[in-house]
Scaffold this active site. Structure first.
Site, PDB file in Angstrom:
ATOM      1  N   GLU A 272      35.638  53.141  26.722  1.00 39.34           N
ATOM      2  CA  GLU A 272      36.167  51.911  27.292  1.00 39.34           C
ATOM      3  C   GLU A 272      35.171  50.763  27.102  1.00 39.34           C
ATOM      4  O   GLU A 272      33.960  50.915  27.301  1.00 39.34           O
ATOM      5  CB  GLU A 272      36.433  52.099  28.792  1.00 39.34           C
ATOM      6  CG  GLU A 272      36.924  50.832  29.482  1.00 39.34           C
ATOM      7  CD  GLU A 272      36.967  50.960  30.997  1.00 39.34           C
ATOM      8  OE1 GLU A 272      37.740  50.201  31.620  1.00 39.34           O
ATOM      9  OE2 GLU A 272      36.231  51.799  31.556  1.00 39.34           O
ATOM     10  N   LYS A 347      45.294  48.762  30.748  1.00 41.07           N
ATOM     11  CA  LYS A 347      44.723  49.405  31.920  1.00 41.07           C
ATOM     12  C   LYS A 347      45.550  49.003  33.125  1.00 41.07           C
ATOM     13  O   LYS A 347      45.823  47.817  33.351  1.00 41.07           O
ATOM     14  CB  LYS A 347      43.259  48.995  32.107  1.00 41.07           C
ATOM     15  CG  LYS A 347      42.558  49.792  33.203  1.00 41.07           C
ATOM     16  CD  LYS A 347      41.054  49.541  33.214  1.00 41.07           C
ATOM     17  CE  LYS A 347      40.356  50.439  34.229  1.00 41.07           C
ATOM     18  NZ  LYS A 347      38.878  50.282  34.211  1.00 41.07           N
ATOM     19  N   CYS A 381      39.810  54.939  32.051  1.00 40.53           N
ATOM     20  CA  CYS A 381      38.828  55.093  33.119  1.00 40.53           C
ATOM     21  C   CYS A 381      39.465  55.287  34.493  1.00 40.53           C
ATOM     22  O   CYS A 381      39.951  56.354  34.823  1.00 40.53           O
ATOM     23  CB  CYS A 381      37.873  53.901  33.102  1.00 40.53           C
ATOM     24  SG  CYS A 381      36.331  54.154  34.024  1.00 40.53           S
TER      25      CYS A 381
END
Length: 520
Positions: A272, A347, A381
């Site tokens: 990321e 995300k 993440c």
């Protein structure tokens, strides 16, 4: 600053496909042949028509954006020791293949060629793989080819053809054809003189090469369902360091993709926001402004990773990158498929730090992306720490979750790692996680990093000990590579020691996707 909403991913995509040859490809094939073999006799339309009449499923081309850029031709024969394999004209019927045997146990490769403008993209590997897959599906025992040695003309005055071949095999000399054939699993069985007298680069010589189908099913033996469906995953533990410009960043990225290509990885995962490395070559700014300035590299980033995915024949999860769309800052992970197409995952869950420092906004869609190795999910993440995302992705068919992460402390890393392991158990999937290590002095909110990249499996006796397929040492720049088995995953889902997916109490609870109004 240019708004990235104006970027159309189609402008960066390639449309690369391997398909069977068609008659309308003839003119292009001749043009490629003129470039590749200017001294040799060209295909005639009658030869191509005959090949397509007798064995259409054995002729392949690689097409890029509608243009044919590589091709190969072949036929099937029954293997006989006394057959004149060294005689190209006789074995290939002078290219007409009227001697093709539909039930033959040996594929004979007539020719393979790649447009010189597209060399270095491992296109011959794609053609060899198409031939090999045909042999696996049709239970053909072997592939035999007579391979040119075009580099020999430069060494003919100092060594014999046999000495030259031996030197190529032991890697002390590079030959543009033989070296590639050895890399594609062919072994040298002999040397043929006067194979193609018109081939002046090879001085008329050719190598007699063989590839064996180790999945061959002997006649009369019980036919089993294919017991293994391997997928090779690579994951990069990337060291953050100051760079002078985008070109230096590109060189570091290309190194890892090159490694993945050499090891024939199906996927390569970057961490990321590893592109925040580029902030080190930009004027210092407040974090929110810096993140938006970083998005200006998006066109170069998309072009670089699309080209690498095609050139190194690897599906790349390009970590994630800041992109501004309609004046909103997103953290986006792009999938660069090896056929040149692109997909993306926003995300979804934004950490307090990202919101406070960068001003990132979360996306609104849980994507499951089709690939040539089945459907996958990318969970950036923090997203991996929400089991609902994994549950929905698994319900949509994803068998592998890719988690690019970026954490500054061991505590942060452990949150990602622990939740990723839980997703394996809950959903009967594989999860690959990859993070950054190293430091970026004077880059706010990206100055320190902690990572231990890993490829995780369900926890059961059929999988790796400790449910860890592969694991890097913490905070050392490296790449890990591991083969996962999708067939084993399917069996585990049905017959594992525990069957979490089947045993969900949907009479007590469920997960609902507001996108599709579906419950899981």
């Amino acid at each position: 600053m240019k708004d990235q909403a104006n970027l159309d991913l189609a402008d960066f995509e390639w449309n690369l496909v391997v398909r069977n040859t068609r008659l309308e490809d003839f003119e292009t094939l001749v043009e490629i042949q003129k470039k590749c073999f200017p001294e040799m006799e060209l295909w005639t339309r009658a030869q191509i028509e005959s090949q397509l009449k007798h064995f259409p499923e054995g002729q392949f081309v690689v097409e890029c954006d509608g243009r044919v850029i590589a091709s190969c031709s072949s036929l099937l024969l029954s293997y006989e020791d006394e057959l004149e394999w060294h005689n190209w004209k006789k074995t290939s019927d002078s290219g007409f293949i009227r001697n093709h045997k539909p039930d033959g146990n040996t594929m004979y490769g007539i020719e393979i060629m790649v447009d010189p403008d597209f060399r270095g993209m491992r296109l011959s590997r794609r053609l060899y793989e198409a031939r090999k897959e045909f042999c696996r599906q049709r239970n053909v025992a072997r592939i035999i080819i007579g391979g040119r040695i075009p580099g020999y003309c430069k060494h003919a005055d100092e060594m014999t053809a046999r000495e030259y071949v031996d030197r190529v095999v032991d890697k002390s000399i590079f030959d543009p054809v033989l070296t590639a054939q050895i890399a594609n699993g062919f072994s040298v069985q002999g040397l043929i003189d006067n194979y193609l007298p018109s081939d002046v680069e090879s001085c008329g010589y050719a190598t007699f090469l063989e590839w064996k189908n180790f999945e061959l099913r002997l006649k009369g033996a019980r036919r089993h369902r294919r017991s293994v469906e391997p997928v090779r995953i690579g994951a990069v533990q990337y060291q953050m360091r100051a760079v002078a410009d985008f070109d230096e960043f590109a060189r570091q990225s290309r190194y890892f993709v090159d490694v993945a290509g050499d090891y024939k990885c199906d996927f390569l995962l970057f961490p990321e926001l590893f592109t925040t490395q580029l902030l080190s070559c930009m004027p210092a700014q407040r974090p929110g402004s810096a993140a938006r300035a970083l998005s200006e590299f998006t066109p170069q980033y998309l072009e670089l990773f699309t080209d690498m995915a095609v050139a190194f024949n690897t599906n790349i999860i390009g970590g994630s990158h800041f992109v501004v769309e309609d004046d909103v800052l997103y953290n986006i992970a792009f999938l660069f498929r090896r056929d040149g197409s692109i997909a993306k995952q926003y995300k979804l869950h934004i950490t307090p730090s990202e919101r406070r420092w960068w001003g990132v906004t979360g996306g609104h869609s849980i994507e499951v992306m089709d690939t040539d190795c089945g459907p996958i999910s990318i969970q950036i993440c923090y997203d991996s720490e929400f089991p609902e995302v994994g549950r929905i992705a698994a319900a949509k068919g994803a068998n592998i979750f890719f988690v690019p992460f970026n954490t500054d402390t061991r505590n942060g890393y452990l949150r990602v790692r622990t939740c990723a392991a839980a997703r394996c158990i809950e959903n009967h999937v594989y999860v690959a996680i990859a993070g950054c290590t190293g430091n970026l002095p004077f880059v706010e909110n990206a100055d320190i990093h902690y990572a231990q990249t890993a490829i995780l499996t369900p926890a059961d006796v059929t999988f790796a000990r400790d449910a860890i397929g592969a694991e890097a040492n913490a905070n050392i720049e490296t790449v890990i590579i591991h083969d996962v088995d999708l067939e084993l995953l399917r069996r585990h889902r049905e017959q594992g020691s525990v069957t979490n997916w089947k045993d969900r109490r949907r009479d007590l609870y469920s997960v609902k996707s507001l996108e599709t109004d579906s419950e899981f």
